[in-house]
Structures are given as structure tokens and as C-alpha cells.
Design a protein around this motif. Structure first.
Motif, PDB file in Angstrom:
ATOM      1  N   LEU A 165       0.828  -1.205   0.000  1.00  0.00           N
ATOM      2  CA  LEU A 165       0.000   0.000   0.000  1.00  0.00           C
ATOM      3  C   LEU A 165       0.864   1.256   0.000  1.00  0.00           C
ATOM      4  CD1 LEU A 165      -2.769   1.339   0.156  1.00  0.00           C
ATOM      5  CD2 LEU A 165      -2.677   1.058   2.641  1.00  0.00           C
ATOM      6  N   GLU A 166       1.895   1.266   0.842  1.00  0.00           N
ATOM      7  CA  GLU A 166       2.790   2.421   0.880  1.00  0.00           C
ATOM      8  C   GLU A 166       3.506   2.619  -0.457  1.00  0.00           C
ATOM      9  OE1 GLU A 166       5.316   1.606   4.201  1.00  0.00           O
ATOM     10  OE2 GLU A 166       3.849   2.336   5.653  1.00  0.00           O
ATOM     11  N   ALA A 167       3.900   1.529  -1.093  1.00  0.00           N
ATOM     12  CA  ALA A 167       4.584   1.626  -2.386  1.00  0.00           C
ATOM     13  C   ALA A 167       3.660   2.200  -3.455  1.00  0.00           C
ATOM     14  CB  ALA A 167       5.100   0.253  -2.813  1.00  0.00           C
ATOM     15  N   PHE A 168       2.396   1.776  -3.474  1.00  0.00           N
ATOM     16  CA  PHE A 168       1.447   2.321  -4.447  1.00  0.00           C
ATOM     17  C   PHE A 168       1.193   3.806  -4.204  1.00  0.00           C
ATOM     18  CE2 PHE A 168      -0.021  -2.070  -5.492  1.00  0.00           C
ATOM     19  CZ  PHE A 168       0.105  -1.965  -6.861  1.00  0.00           C
ATOM     20  N   ILE A 169       1.022   4.194  -2.949  1.00  0.00           N
ATOM     21  CA  ILE A 169       0.794   5.605  -2.635  1.00  0.00           C
ATOM     22  C   ILE A 169       1.998   6.440  -3.077  1.00  0.00           C
ATOM     23  CG2 ILE A 169       0.573   7.276  -0.741  1.00  0.00           C
ATOM     24  CD1 ILE A 169      -1.176   5.155   0.679  1.00  0.00           C
ATOM     25  N   ASP A 170       3.203   5.969  -2.773  1.00  0.00           N
ATOM     26  CA  ASP A 170       4.406   6.691  -3.186  1.00  0.00           C
ATOM     27  C   ASP A 170       4.516   6.780  -4.706  1.00  0.00           C
ATOM     28  OD1 ASP A 170       5.149   7.079  -0.556  1.00  0.00           O
ATOM     29  OD2 ASP A 170       6.564   5.395  -0.528  1.00  0.00           O
ATOM     30  N   ALA A 171       4.192   5.698  -5.394  1.00  0.00           N
ATOM     31  CA  ALA A 171       4.283   5.686  -6.859  1.00  0.00           C
ATOM     32  C   ALA A 171       3.290   6.667  -7.475  1.00  0.00           C
ATOM     33  CB  ALA A 171       4.036   4.279  -7.393  1.00  0.00           C
ATOM     34  N   TYR A 172       2.058   6.678  -6.982  1.00  0.00           N
ATOM     35  CA  TYR A 172       1.063   7.599  -7.533  1.00  0.00           C
ATOM     36  C   TYR A 172       1.424   9.049  -7.227  1.00  0.00           C
ATOM     37  CZ  TYR A 172      -1.846   3.576  -8.594  1.00  0.00           C
ATOM     38  OH  TYR A 172      -2.323   2.403  -9.104  1.00  0.00           O
ATOM     39  N   ARG A 173       1.968   9.299  -6.044  1.00  0.00           N
ATOM     40  CA  ARG A 173       2.408  10.653  -5.703  1.00  0.00           C
ATOM     41  C   ARG A 173       3.527  11.100  -6.638  1.00  0.00           C
ATOM     42  NH1 ARG A 173       3.601   9.870  -0.508  1.00  0.00           N
ATOM     43  NH2 ARG A 173       1.484  10.306   0.119  1.00  0.00           N
ATOM     44  N   ASP A 174       4.459  10.203  -6.927  1.00  0.00           N
ATOM     45  CA  ASP A 174       5.550  10.527  -7.855  1.00  0.00           C
ATOM     46  C   ASP A 174       5.036  10.841  -9.257  1.00  0.00           C
ATOM     47  OD1 ASP A 174       7.381  10.176  -5.811  1.00  0.00           O
ATOM     48  OD2 ASP A 174       7.973   8.152  -6.458  1.00  0.00           O
TER      49      ASP A 174
END
Length: 85
Positions: free
Chosen positions: A22-31
Motif C-alpha cells: 500500500l505504501e509503495a502504491f501511494i508513493d508511486a502515484y504521488r511521484d
């Protein structure tokens, strides 16, 4: 002794613990949002481009606040009235 190679995104998606994923997806979308908006002037970011009141700066605000609120309310069991700030 061999060193482990980093997992690619498909391997990570199928093997990572739920929170890490979940954290990886949130970081990826923010990027992605940051990359799309890089180089825009503030006027361009505030300009309405669709019939609704949605602006690019509004999407940035949503991306900044929404994951935090989701963590607090859904994963921590807090109700919106209990969430400060």
C-alpha cells in the motif's frame, strides 16, 4: 555468497506484505502526480480546465491529504471527528 536483487514491481506486488504494498502504491502515484506537474507555473496549476471546479492544485492537495486520512480512518479505526488537524 550471492546478494539478493531488488524485486521488480510485479514480484513486489505478488509477494510484499499488505502495508508495504500500500505504501509503495501511494508513493508511486504521488511521484506520477509530481512528474506531471513539474514545470507548471502556479497560475497554470490553479487554472480550471474542466467544467467542474477541479484544478491541478486541487488534485495535489487531494493526493497529499487523502492517503493520510485513509490511514487514520480505515486502518487505525478512527472516525473523522476523532482525527485532528
Amino acid at each position: 555468497m550471492t546478494t539478493a536483487r531488488p524485486l521488480d514491481s510485479e514480484e513486489l506486488a505478488s509477494t510484499a506484505p499488505e502495508r508495504e504494498l500500500l505504501e509503495a502504491f501511494i508513493d508511486a502515484y504521488r511521484d506520477v502526480v509530481i512528474a506531471k506537474l513539474r514545470g507548471l507555473s502556479e497560475d497554470d496549476a490553479r487554472r480550471g480546465l474542466v467544467p467542474s471546479l477541479t484544478t491541478l492544485i486541487g488534485l495535489v492537495k487531494h493526493a497529499a491529504v487523502n492517503p493520510l486520512e485513509s490511514w487514520r480512518t480505515r486502518l487505525c479505526g478512527l472516525v473523522l471527528q476523532d482525527v485532528g488537524g
